[in-house]
Scaffold this motif. Structure first.
Motif, short mmCIF file in Angstrom:
data_model
loop_
_atom_site.label_atom_id
_atom_site.label_comp_id
_atom_site.label_asym_id
_atom_site.label_seq_id
_atom_site.Cartn_x
_atom_site.Cartn_y
_atom_site.Cartn_z
N UNK A 184 0.85 -1.19 0.00
CA UNK A 184 0.00 0.00 0.00
C UNK A 184 0.88 1.24 0.00
N UNK A 185 0.60 2.17 -0.92
CA UNK A 185 1.34 3.43 -1.02
C UNK A 185 0.63 4.49 -0.17
N UNK A 186 1.36 5.01 0.81
CA UNK A 186 0.92 6.13 1.62
C UNK A 186 1.75 7.35 1.24
N UNK A 187 1.43 8.50 1.78
CA UNK A 187 2.17 9.72 1.42
C UNK A 187 3.64 9.63 1.80
N UNK A 188 3.97 8.93 2.88
CA UNK A 188 5.36 8.85 3.34
C UNK A 188 6.06 7.54 2.99
#
Length: 76
Positions: free
Chosen positions: A57-61
């Motif tokens: 999962x790609x998060x902002x950080x």
């Protein structure tokens, strides 16, 4: 009877509903990070489905591997 875990698709927007004890990065050379790197309720996008109910999962950080029990579809 075994509980059926939800199945998400690549591109689905999900949110964190519970924090795991630690996080594993979704890099070619994964590293463990403290669970404080993401917040409860934070939203990300599924970039890959992995074996065993894990998702990248790609998060902002950054991108992390999480089990499906820690995520739910985000409200649109």
């Amino acid at each position: 009877m075994e509980k059926k875990l939800p199945i998400f698709k690549t591109g689905d927007r999900v949110r964190i509903i519970a924090l795991p004890p630690y996080l594993k990065t979704a890099d070619p050379m994964p590293m463990l990070r403290p669970n404080s790197a993401i917040a409860l309720g934070e939203e990300g996008i599924i970039i890959k489905q992995n074996f065993g109910g894990y998702y990248s999962i790609r998060f902002t950080q950054g991108a992390y591997l999480l089990e499906s029990k820690y995520i739910a579809l985000a409200d649109n």
